[in-house]
Write a protein that holds these residues in place. Structure first.
Motif, PDB file in Angstrom:
ATOM      1  N   LYS A  78       0.870  -1.178   0.000  1.00 23.27           N
ATOM      2  CA  LYS A  78       0.000   0.000   0.000  1.00 23.27           C
ATOM      3  C   LYS A  78       0.902   1.221   0.000  1.00 23.27           C
TER       4      LYS A  78
ATOM      5  N   GLU B  26     -12.438  14.269 -10.356  1.00 21.79           N
ATOM      6  CA  GLU B  26     -13.202  13.690 -11.458  1.00 21.79           C
ATOM      7  C   GLU B  26     -14.092  12.548 -10.988  1.00 21.79           C
TER       8      GLU B  26
ATOM      9  N   PHE C  14       0.980   5.689  -0.038  1.00 21.63           N
ATOM     10  CA  PHE C  14       0.193   6.833   0.415  1.00 21.63           C
ATOM     11  C   PHE C  14      -0.747   6.445   1.559  1.00 21.63           C
TER      12      PHE C  14
ATOM     13  N   SER D 268      -1.382   7.805   4.880  1.00 17.32           N
ATOM     14  CA  SER D 268      -1.035   8.997   5.659  1.00 17.32           C
ATOM     15  C   SER D 268      -0.927   8.653   7.136  1.00 17.32           C
TER      16      SER D 268
HETATM   17  C1  LIG Z   1      -1.160  13.535   0.107  1.00 11.05           C
HETATM   18  C2  LIG Z   1      -1.930  12.283  -0.146  1.00 11.05           C
HETATM   19  C3  LIG Z   1      -2.327  11.506   0.939  1.00 11.05           C
HETATM   20  C4  LIG Z   1      -3.042  10.315   0.737  1.00 11.05           C
HETATM   21  N1  LIG Z   1      -3.381   9.551   1.826  1.00 11.05           N
HETATM   22  C5  LIG Z   1      -4.016   8.371   1.639  1.00 11.05           C
HETATM   23  C6  LIG Z   1      -4.329   7.513   2.749  1.00 11.05           C
HETATM   24  O1  LIG Z   1      -4.040   7.838   3.899  1.00 11.05           O
HETATM   25  N2  LIG Z   1      -4.950   6.344   2.520  1.00 11.05           N
HETATM   26  C7  LIG Z   1      -5.289   5.961   1.252  1.00 11.05           C
HETATM   27  O2  LIG Z   1      -5.860   4.877   1.088  1.00 11.05           O
HETATM   28  N3  LIG Z   1      -4.995   6.730   0.188  1.00 11.05           N
HETATM   29  C8  LIG Z   1      -4.366   7.930   0.338  1.00 11.05           C
HETATM   30  N4  LIG Z   1      -4.051   8.711  -0.741  1.00 11.05           N
HETATM   31  C9  LIG Z   1      -4.362   8.206  -2.071  1.00 11.05           C
HETATM   32  C10 LIG Z   1      -5.526   8.922  -2.726  1.00 11.05           C
HETATM   33  O3  LIG Z   1      -6.756   8.541  -2.140  1.00 11.05           O
HETATM   34  C11 LIG Z   1      -5.445   8.576  -4.208  1.00 11.05           C
HETATM   35  O4  LIG Z   1      -4.275   9.180  -4.715  1.00 11.05           O
HETATM   36  C12 LIG Z   1      -6.638   9.067  -4.987  1.00 11.05           C
HETATM   37  O5  LIG Z   1      -7.818   8.378  -4.594  1.00 11.05           O
HETATM   38  C13 LIG Z   1      -6.442   8.889  -6.485  1.00 11.05           C
HETATM   39  O6  LIG Z   1      -6.052   7.575  -6.782  1.00 11.05           O
HETATM   40  P1  LIG Z   1      -4.719   7.314  -7.642  1.00 11.05           P
HETATM   41  O7  LIG Z   1      -3.613   8.126  -7.065  1.00 11.05           O
HETATM   42  O8  LIG Z   1      -4.559   5.862  -7.745  1.00 11.05           O
HETATM   43  O9  LIG Z   1      -5.057   7.963  -9.058  1.00 11.05           O
HETATM   44  P2  LIG Z   1      -5.686   7.222 -10.348  1.00 11.05           P
HETATM   45  O10 LIG Z   1      -6.810   6.327  -9.917  1.00 11.05           O
HETATM   46  O11 LIG Z   1      -4.541   6.630 -11.080  1.00 11.05           O
HETATM   47  O12 LIG Z   1      -6.269   8.444 -11.115  1.00 11.05           O
HETATM   48  C14 LIG Z   1      -5.426   9.414 -11.746  1.00 11.05           C
HETATM   49  C15 LIG Z   1      -6.296  10.528 -12.283  1.00 11.05           C
HETATM   50  O13 LIG Z   1      -7.157  10.001 -13.295  1.00 11.05           O
HETATM   51  C16 LIG Z   1      -8.390  10.675 -13.289  1.00 11.05           C
HETATM   52  N5  LIG Z   1      -9.471   9.697 -13.063  1.00 11.05           N
HETATM   53  C17 LIG Z   1      -9.444   8.580 -12.287  1.00 11.05           C
HETATM   54  N6  LIG Z   1     -10.615   7.924 -12.344  1.00 11.05           N
HETATM   55  C18 LIG Z   1     -11.417   8.646 -13.177  1.00 11.05           C
HETATM   56  C19 LIG Z   1     -12.765   8.507 -13.645  1.00 11.05           C
HETATM   57  N7  LIG Z   1     -13.536   7.494 -13.238  1.00 11.05           N
HETATM   58  N8  LIG Z   1     -13.253   9.442 -14.490  1.00 11.05           N
HETATM   59  C20 LIG Z   1     -12.487  10.485 -14.908  1.00 11.05           C
HETATM   60  N9  LIG Z   1     -11.203  10.682 -14.489  1.00 11.05           N
HETATM   61  C21 LIG Z   1     -10.688   9.778 -13.640  1.00 11.05           C
HETATM   62  C22 LIG Z   1      -8.316  11.711 -12.146  1.00 11.05           C
HETATM   63  O14 LIG Z   1      -7.928  12.957 -12.680  1.00 11.05           O
HETATM   64  C23 LIG Z   1      -7.224  11.150 -11.256  1.00 11.05           C
HETATM   65  O15 LIG Z   1      -6.577  12.171 -10.495  1.00 11.05           O
HETATM   66  C24 LIG Z   1      -3.359   9.905  -0.580  1.00 11.05           C
HETATM   67  C25 LIG Z   1      -2.964  10.701  -1.662  1.00 11.05           C
HETATM   68  C26 LIG Z   1      -2.262  11.876  -1.464  1.00 11.05           C
HETATM   69  C27 LIG Z   1      -1.843  12.698  -2.657  1.00 11.05           C
END
Ligand SMILES: Cc1cc2nc3c(=O)[nH]c(=O)nc-3n(C[C@H](O)[C@H](O)[C@H](O)COP(=O)(O)OP(=O)(O)OC[C@H]3O[C@@H](n4cnc5c(N)ncnc54)[C@H](O)[C@@H]3O)c2cc1C
Length: 256
Positions: free
Chosen positions: A6, A227, A8, A10
């Motif tokens: 896993k 999004e 990110f 936090s």
């Molecule tokens: C500072 C920080 C702290 C975090 N802390 C936690 C935590 O404590 N626990 C935890 O579980 N997660 C955590 N996260 C993760 C966070 O929840 C995810 O980064 C977020 O949900 C997006 O998932 P991903 O990074 O896999 O992006 P992806 O799923 O790869 O998506 C990338 C981009 O694609 C676009 N996209 C995705 N799906 C769609 C759709 N259906 N339609 C249109 N556009 C879309 C959006 O623009 C998105 O930003 C953290 C992230 C950050 C940056």
């Protein structure tokens, strides 16, 4: 026995207990495939690989804010059956429930930060003169402050509405998604305006504005990116119209 990775997570590096959500039944309906386990730390099956370097606040202050964002390896982690939290297959629903209140809390932070940034911007423009007049006397600057104050006010009302629904035990998912996206943009705009009105001072590290600006960029990603929330909100608008002939229930209309 749990296995996986896993990133990110936090505050993981300052946690004494981890709640690990794992897929326990891949054949169950989509939202019943996951269960959550209480894992006491440290544990030989649970390793923090690193705290991921980000554009957010790093160093000692990040610990005050709850630690960094860790990448974790889970390898042959043995969890006793009594450490199952809630029932089997309840992990997803419990996670969503927690996230709803987490988003509300993020929203409160965003309002507080935006308020502070607007105060700083206003203090600056009442002190600073350019071309023979105070910045605060210029209508263009007043418009900028007005736009920030308006969005801050909208944000406050959204949070109050959601808090009201939470108190009454009502379904708040639609409003929460709308507010989550709006408040993330609102705080970014207000801090950006404060930087603009501070001029080069705003870009420097002599005020907290630069750190806030990069730190809050995460708000458009954490707990679901813009999004994904807008996608859900849009579908609910259509569903409401199909069910009631009006979109009011999907647009906060039940407050009126
Ligand atoms: C500072 C920080 C702290 C975090 N802390 C936690 C935590 O404590 N626990 C935890 O579980 N997660 C955590 N996260 C993760 C966070 O929840 C995810 O980064 C977020 O949900 C997006 O998932 P991903 O990074 O896999 O992006 P992806 O799923 O790869 O998506 C990338 C981009 O694609 C676009 N996209 C995705 N799906 C769609 C759709 N259906 N339609 C249109 N556009 C879309 C959006 O623009 C998105 O930003 C953290 C992230 C950050 C940056």
């Amino acid at each position: 026995v749990l296995n996986g990775e896993k990133w990110f997570s936090s505050s993981a590096s300052v946690a004494d207990i981890a709640l690990v959500m794992a897929r326990t039944d891949p054949d169950a309906p989509r939202h019943q495939q996951f269960s959550t386990f209480i894992v006491e730390l440290p544990n030989p099956g649970y390793r923090i690989i690193r705290d991921i370097p980000t554009m957010g606040i790093e160093g000692p202050l990040s610990h005050i804010l709850g630690g960094g964002h860790s990448e974790i390896e889970i390898k042959d982690l043995k969890v006793p059956a009594e450490n199952l939290l809630g029932g089997e297959g309840q992990g997803f629903n419990m996670g969503q429930h927690r996230l709803a209140y987490g988003r509300l809390r993020h929203g409160m932070h965003n309002v507080a930060m935006a308020q502070r940034a607007l105060d700083m911007a206003t203090a600056r423009v009442t002190e600073r003169s350019t071309f023979g007049r105070k910045l605060s006397e210029r209508q263009g600057v007043q418009f900028m402050l007005a736009d920030c104050a308006s969005e801050l006010y909208m944000a406050r009302l959204m949070l109050l509405h959601i808090a009201y629904k939470a108190e009454k035990g009502m379904d708040l998912r639609q409003e929460n998604s709308i507010a989550k996206v709006f408040l993330a943009h609102m705080v970014h705009k207000v801090v950006d305006t404060a930087i603009q009105l501070h001029g080069a001072l705003g870009y420097s590290r002599d005020t907290p504005l630069a750190a806030w600006y990069t730190h809050i960029r995460a708000q458009r990603l954490v707990d679901g990116p813009d999004e994904v929330h807008r996608w859900t909100v849009g579908r609910n608008v259509i569903k409401a119209f199909e069910a009631h002939g009006t979109t009011a229930s999907a647009a906060g209309g039940d407050l009126l």
